[in-house]
Motif scaffolding. Structure first.
Motif, PDB file in Angstrom:
ATOM      1  N   MET A  62     -17.328  36.411   9.012  1.00 14.61           N
ATOM      2  CA  MET A  62     -17.898  37.066   7.831  1.00 14.61           C
ATOM      3  C   MET A  62     -17.339  36.463   6.550  1.00 14.61           C
ATOM      4  O   MET A  62     -18.037  36.368   5.543  1.00 14.61           O
ATOM      5  N   PHE A  63     -16.074  36.033   6.618  1.00 17.85           N
ATOM      6  CA  PHE A  63     -15.432  35.531   5.409  1.00 17.85           C
ATOM      7  C   PHE A  63     -15.975  34.169   4.975  1.00 17.85           C
ATOM      8  O   PHE A  63     -15.726  33.728   3.856  1.00 17.85           O
ATOM      9  N   ARG A  64     -16.725  33.514   5.870  1.00 10.96           N
ATOM     10  CA  ARG A  64     -17.376  32.272   5.465  1.00 10.96           C
ATOM     11  C   ARG A  64     -18.388  32.527   4.348  1.00 10.96           C
ATOM     12  O   ARG A  64     -18.651  31.655   3.531  1.00 10.96           O
ATOM     13  N   ARG A  65     -18.924  33.726   4.350  1.00 12.96           N
ATOM     14  CA  ARG A  65     -19.907  34.084   3.318  1.00 12.96           C
ATOM     15  C   ARG A  65     -19.277  34.249   1.946  1.00 12.96           C
ATOM     16  O   ARG A  65     -19.987  34.397   0.949  1.00 12.96           O
ATOM     17  N   CYS A  66     -17.955  34.242   1.900  1.00 13.51           N
ATOM     18  CA  CYS A  66     -17.251  34.351   0.619  1.00 13.51           C
ATOM     19  C   CYS A  66     -17.054  32.996  -0.055  1.00 13.51           C
ATOM     20  O   CYS A  66     -16.673  32.937  -1.230  1.00 13.51           O
ATOM     21  N   LEU A  67     -17.289  31.906   0.671  1.00 10.73           N
ATOM     22  CA  LEU A  67     -16.962  30.577   0.145  1.00 10.73           C
ATOM     23  C   LEU A  67     -17.835  30.185  -1.039  1.00 10.73           C
ATOM     24  O   LEU A  67     -17.337  29.718  -2.071  1.00 10.73           O
ATOM     25  N   ILE A  68     -19.145  30.367  -0.910  1.00 15.42           N
ATOM     26  CA  ILE A  68     -20.046  29.971  -2.002  1.00 15.42           C
ATOM     27  C   ILE A  68     -19.814  30.830  -3.244  1.00 15.42           C
ATOM     28  O   ILE A  68     -19.652  30.281  -4.346  1.00 15.42           O
ATOM     29  N   PRO A  69     -19.784  32.170  -3.139  1.00 12.11           N
ATOM     30  CA  PRO A  69     -19.503  32.949  -4.361  1.00 12.11           C
ATOM     31  C   PRO A  69     -18.130  32.657  -4.950  1.00 12.11           C
ATOM     32  O   PRO A  69     -17.952  32.731  -6.166  1.00 12.11           O
ATOM     33  N   ALA A  70     -17.143  32.282  -4.109  1.00  9.03           N
ATOM     34  CA  ALA A  70     -15.821  31.919  -4.641  1.00  9.03           C
ATOM     35  C   ALA A  70     -15.911  30.658  -5.479  1.00  9.03           C
ATOM     36  O   ALA A  70     -15.315  30.565  -6.562  1.00  9.03           O
ATOM     37  N   ALA A  71     -16.656  29.663  -4.987  1.00  5.55           N
ATOM     38  CA  ALA A  71     -16.834  28.427  -5.753  1.00  5.55           C
ATOM     39  C   ALA A  71     -17.576  28.695  -7.059  1.00  5.55           C
ATOM     40  O   ALA A  71     -17.216  28.165  -8.119  1.00  5.55           O
ATOM     41  N   LEU A  72     -18.607  29.548  -6.998  1.00  4.68           N
ATOM     42  CA  LEU A  72     -19.354  29.895  -8.204  1.00  4.68           C
ATOM     43  C   LEU A  72     -18.473  30.622  -9.206  1.00  4.68           C
ATOM     44  O   LEU A  72     -18.542  30.364 -10.416  1.00  4.68           O
ATOM     45  N   LEU A  73     -17.631  31.532  -8.721  1.00  6.99           N
ATOM     46  CA  LEU A  73     -16.739  32.273  -9.610  1.00  6.99           C
ATOM     47  C   LEU A  73     -15.737  31.338 -10.284  1.00  6.99           C
ATOM     48  O   LEU A  73     -15.479  31.453 -11.484  1.00  6.99           O
TER      49      LEU A  73
END
Length: 295
Positions: A62-73
């Motif tokens: 599930m935490f893989r889904r955090c990678l793109i929004p983390a990069a965007l942030l």
């Protein structure tokens, strides 16, 4: 009503960002890095508690889904701190508040969320308020052209980051979503700082204080509250309400720096509130219809 008040509180806390950025003298990359680092450390105990509570429902993938929004942030925070210092405040305020103009497209392509005519009407009314506020102050001076483009790119990444918050609303706890994002974004921001700066030192306790304030106010109380609100409000409703950051920023500027808002500020604020009322009323109508259909 309580959820709406929480959304407004998140908008208010996010509006403190530009004031704190102006108060700090750190390079933009370090502003993003340290506000994320401090926020991650402060939220770590809450994350561990949430992990213990929901560990049976959470899988590591599930935490893989955090990678793109983390990069965007990470890109948003660095570019926002950079752009806010490269152009007039009015320019930066106008551009960063164009989020509702692009949110319908992001909501449709990323999450297949359609926007109604009334939501479009409310959006246009609210955007008219932003245009009124910045019409006289917006600069087309070529010296600030690059800063305007940087702010525009920051606005796009912010809108996309919020859209992913809507996509990932199924996380069992907001902390299980936000803290991994902050940790990954911290690593990316410090990596960028190491590659572009001679030093990543805070330099003074005063700067540490500003970064701690950045971590608590706009990052934890602001961004976490906004992302949590995306679990209950449509992306467009959220974006229109988020327009009111300039209202809060104007009031804070008046209270802290004695920066008296122009008369157009009050007219613009009225337009923004009116637009938000239209969108929120439409959103409530849609939710009532959905509940009836489900029943």
């Amino acid at each position: 009503m309580l959820r709406f008040l929480l959304l407004l509180s998140g908008v208010f806390f996010c509006s403190t960002s530009v004031i704190l950025i102006r108060s700090s003298s750190l390079p933009p990359a370090l502003v993003g890095s340290y506000r994320l680092l401090f926020a991650s450390l402060l939220l770590l105990p809450i994350f561990l508690k949430s992990w213990h509570t929901h560990r049976e429902r959470v899988q590591l993938r599930m935490f893989r889904r955090c990678l793109i929004p983390a990069a965007l942030l990470s890109v948003h925070l660095i570019s926002w701190a950079l752009g806010a210092r490269m152009t007039y405040i009015a320019n930066a305020t106008l551009i960063i508040n164009l989020t509702p103009a692009v949110m319908p497209f992001l909501a449709f392509f990323l999450i297949k969320e359609k926007v109604t005519r009334r939501e479009i009407l409310g959006t246009l009314v609210a955007l008219a308020g932003v245009a009124v506020l910045s019409a006289n102050a917006f600069s087309i001076n070529p010296d600030y052209l690059l800063g305007n483009f940087v702010c525009f790119g920051s606005m796009i990444t912010f809108a996309a980051y919020l859209a992913f918050g809507r996509i990932n609303k199924d996380f069992p706890s907001i902390w299980l979503y936000m803290v991994p994002i902050y940790v990954v974004a911290t690593a990316l921001s410090f990596l960028f700082s190491l590659l572009t700066l001679d030093s990543i030192s805070l330099g003074s306790w005063e700067e540490a204080g500003w970064m701690l304030a950045m971590a608590i106010l706009p990052t934890i109380l602001g961004h976490v509250t906004l992302n949590n609100s995306l679990r209950y409000f449509t992306a467009q409703t959220f974006a229109v309400v988020n327009l009111h950051q300039f209202v809060s920023a104007g009031i804070l500027g008046w209270l802290i720096f004695s920066d008296t808002p122009p008369l157009t500020f009050y007219f613009a604020a009225t337009l923004c509130v009116s637009g938000a009322v239209i969108v929120i009323h439409e959103a409530a109508k849609i939710r009532r219809a959905a509940r009836k259909a489900k029943a």
